[in-house]
Design a protein around this motif. Structure first.
Motif, mmCIF file in Angstrom:
data_model
loop_
_atom_site.group_PDB
_atom_site.id
_atom_site.type_symbol
_atom_site.label_atom_id
_atom_site.label_comp_id
_atom_site.label_asym_id
_atom_site.label_seq_id
_atom_site.Cartn_x
_atom_site.Cartn_y
_atom_site.Cartn_z
ATOM 1 N N PRO A 79 -113.455 -10.718 -51.551
ATOM 2 C CA PRO A 79 -112.302 -11.624 -51.536
ATOM 3 C C PRO A 79 -111.041 -10.936 -52.065
ATOM 4 O O PRO A 79 -111.075 -10.239 -53.072
ATOM 5 C CB PRO A 79 -112.732 -12.762 -52.465
ATOM 6 N N GLY A 80 -109.945 -11.106 -51.353
ATOM 7 C CA GLY A 80 -108.673 -10.524 -51.777
ATOM 8 C C GLY A 80 -108.390 -9.154 -51.221
ATOM 9 O O GLY A 80 -107.272 -8.652 -51.353
ATOM 10 N N ALA A 81 -109.373 -8.529 -50.576
ATOM 11 C CA ALA A 81 -109.163 -7.170 -50.062
ATOM 12 C C ALA A 81 -108.098 -7.131 -48.972
ATOM 13 O O ALA A 81 -107.447 -6.111 -48.775
ATOM 14 C CB ALA A 81 -110.477 -6.598 -49.529
ATOM 15 N N GLY A 82 -107.912 -8.240 -48.267
ATOM 16 C CA GLY A 82 -106.915 -8.282 -47.201
ATOM 17 C C GLY A 82 -105.520 -8.652 -47.664
ATOM 18 O O GLY A 82 -104.601 -8.759 -46.856
ATOM 19 N N MET A 83 -105.339 -8.815 -48.977
ATOM 20 C CA MET A 83 -104.040 -9.233 -49.503
ATOM 21 C C MET A 83 -103.202 -8.008 -49.831
ATOM 22 O O MET A 83 -103.444 -7.308 -50.807
ATOM 23 C CB MET A 83 -104.229 -10.070 -50.768
ATOM 24 N N SER A 99 -107.976 2.657 -34.633
ATOM 25 C CA SER A 99 -108.353 1.390 -35.250
ATOM 26 C C SER A 99 -109.471 1.561 -36.273
ATOM 27 O O SER A 99 -110.423 2.316 -36.052
ATOM 28 C CB SER A 99 -108.809 0.422 -34.162
ATOM 29 N N LEU A 100 -109.351 0.822 -37.369
ATOM 30 C CA LEU A 100 -110.444 0.805 -38.349
ATOM 31 C C LEU A 100 -111.718 0.246 -37.725
ATOM 32 O O LEU A 100 -112.816 0.638 -38.101
ATOM 33 C CB LEU A 100 -110.055 -0.043 -39.557
ATOM 34 N N MET A 101 -111.569 -0.677 -36.781
ATOM 35 C CA MET A 101 -112.742 -1.259 -36.123
ATOM 36 C C MET A 101 -113.598 -0.183 -35.469
ATOM 37 O O MET A 101 -114.824 -0.246 -35.508
ATOM 38 C CB MET A 101 -112.301 -2.283 -35.065
ATOM 39 N N ALA A 102 -112.965 0.819 -34.889
ATOM 40 C CA ALA A 102 -113.717 1.900 -34.251
ATOM 41 C C ALA A 102 -114.534 2.657 -35.288
ATOM 42 O O ALA A 102 -115.678 3.056 -35.041
ATOM 43 C CB ALA A 102 -112.765 2.847 -33.530
ATOM 44 N N LEU A 103 -113.968 2.838 -36.468
ATOM 45 C CA LEU A 103 -114.682 3.551 -37.526
ATOM 46 C C LEU A 103 -115.830 2.717 -38.068
ATOM 47 O O LEU A 103 -116.905 3.245 -38.359
ATOM 48 C CB LEU A 103 -113.707 3.919 -38.652
ATOM 49 N N GLY A 142 -112.485 -12.287 -45.182
ATOM 50 C CA GLY A 142 -112.347 -13.385 -44.234
ATOM 51 C C GLY A 142 -112.134 -12.917 -42.812
ATOM 52 O O GLY A 142 -111.345 -13.499 -42.080
ATOM 53 N N GLY A 143 -112.787 -11.840 -42.424
ATOM 54 C CA GLY A 143 -112.631 -11.305 -41.078
ATOM 55 C C GLY A 143 -111.522 -10.281 -40.951
ATOM 56 O O GLY A 143 -111.396 -9.627 -39.923
ATOM 57 N N THR A 144 -110.702 -10.142 -41.989
ATOM 58 C CA THR A 144 -109.639 -9.133 -41.978
ATOM 59 C C THR A 144 -110.234 -7.784 -42.331
ATOM 60 O O THR A 144 -110.941 -7.651 -43.328
ATOM 61 C CB THR A 144 -108.541 -9.483 -43.005
ATOM 62 N N HIS A 145 -109.950 -6.773 -41.525
ATOM 63 C CA HIS A 145 -110.462 -5.436 -41.775
ATOM 64 C C HIS A 145 -109.437 -4.658 -42.587
ATOM 65 O O HIS A 145 -108.243 -4.695 -42.297
ATOM 66 C CB HIS A 145 -110.769 -4.736 -40.450
ATOM 67 N N THR A 146 -109.891 -3.973 -43.613
ATOM 68 C CA THR A 146 -108.979 -3.291 -44.523
ATOM 69 C C THR A 146 -109.390 -1.823 -44.695
ATOM 70 O O THR A 146 -110.554 -1.470 -44.490
ATOM 71 C CB THR A 146 -108.985 -3.960 -45.916
#
Length: 199
Positions: free
Chosen positions: A178-182, A162-166, A135-139
């Motif tokens: 689904p659920g990866a950000g939990m 940041s993970l975003m840079a990677l 859902g837009g959450t980076h993990t």
């Protein structure tokens, strides 16, 4: 030339890397892998649900190496705490003895049971790493070829954590899982750990 499909990869071909190096600020500075839910630690629950089938488990932790060594083939300790998940990924990639590394946080509790199969199916000759998003959450939940190590280290040398840079590096992709950000950010979230994981 006929395109060749990427061979299906099995868990036995991967090292499982467990990230346990966070400072747990939102959880009262507690080591989240040691937090208890229904009589068992979060690490035990995470490995029981998501760690089956991997030949080797390597944990990168901040503290309590004695505890993590009970559940891991090898334990790495953060040499520079507070550097974020990229530092942990760098340590795990440097230590892996297989071509591939699968990574989960120690407090992961809501991944689908086929998380590995979903991510590894996206690997190809041009995609050498796949991250789970939710859902837009980076993990940091991912599967990576060990060649990604050079990209992670290049980012760290530039002061990026940041993970975003990677995610933006060549050859890396992301997939909605689904659920990866939990994961556990505070003790109130522990009740969610005892639920049955999604299928």
């Amino acid at each position: 030339m006929i395109p060749q499909s990427h061979p299906k990869l099995h868990r036995s071909e991967f090292t499982l890397g467990v990230l346990a190096g966070g400072s747990g600020i939102r959880a009262g500075r507690r080591d989240k892998g040691l937090m208890i839910a229904k009589g068992r630690t979060l690490l035990e629950r995470t490995l029981e649900r998501y760690g089956k089938g991997f030949e080797e488990v390597v944990t990168c932790c901040r503290d309590n190496a004695w505890f993590y060594s009970r559940f891991s083939s090898r334990v790495l300790c953060d040499v520079e705490p507070g550097q974020g998940p990229l530092q942990g990924l760098s340590a795990l990639l440097a230590a892996t003895q297989t071509q591939y590394l699968a990574v989960i946080p120690c407090d992961q509790y809501s991944l689908p049971l086929d998380w590995f199969e979903r991510l590894s199916s996206a690997l190809s000759s041009t995609v050498i790493g796949v991250f789970a998003t939710d859902g837009g959450t980076h993990t940091p939940c991912c599967v990576l070829h060990r060649d990604v190590h050079s990209q992670v280290n290049a980012l760290l040398k530039q002061g990026k954590r940041s993970l975003m840079a990677l995610y933006e590096c060549e050859g890396l992709a992301h997939m909605a899982v689904p659920g990866a950000g939990m994961d556990i950010d505070h003790t109130d979230a522990l009740h969610g750990v005892i639920r049955k994981p999604p299928q």
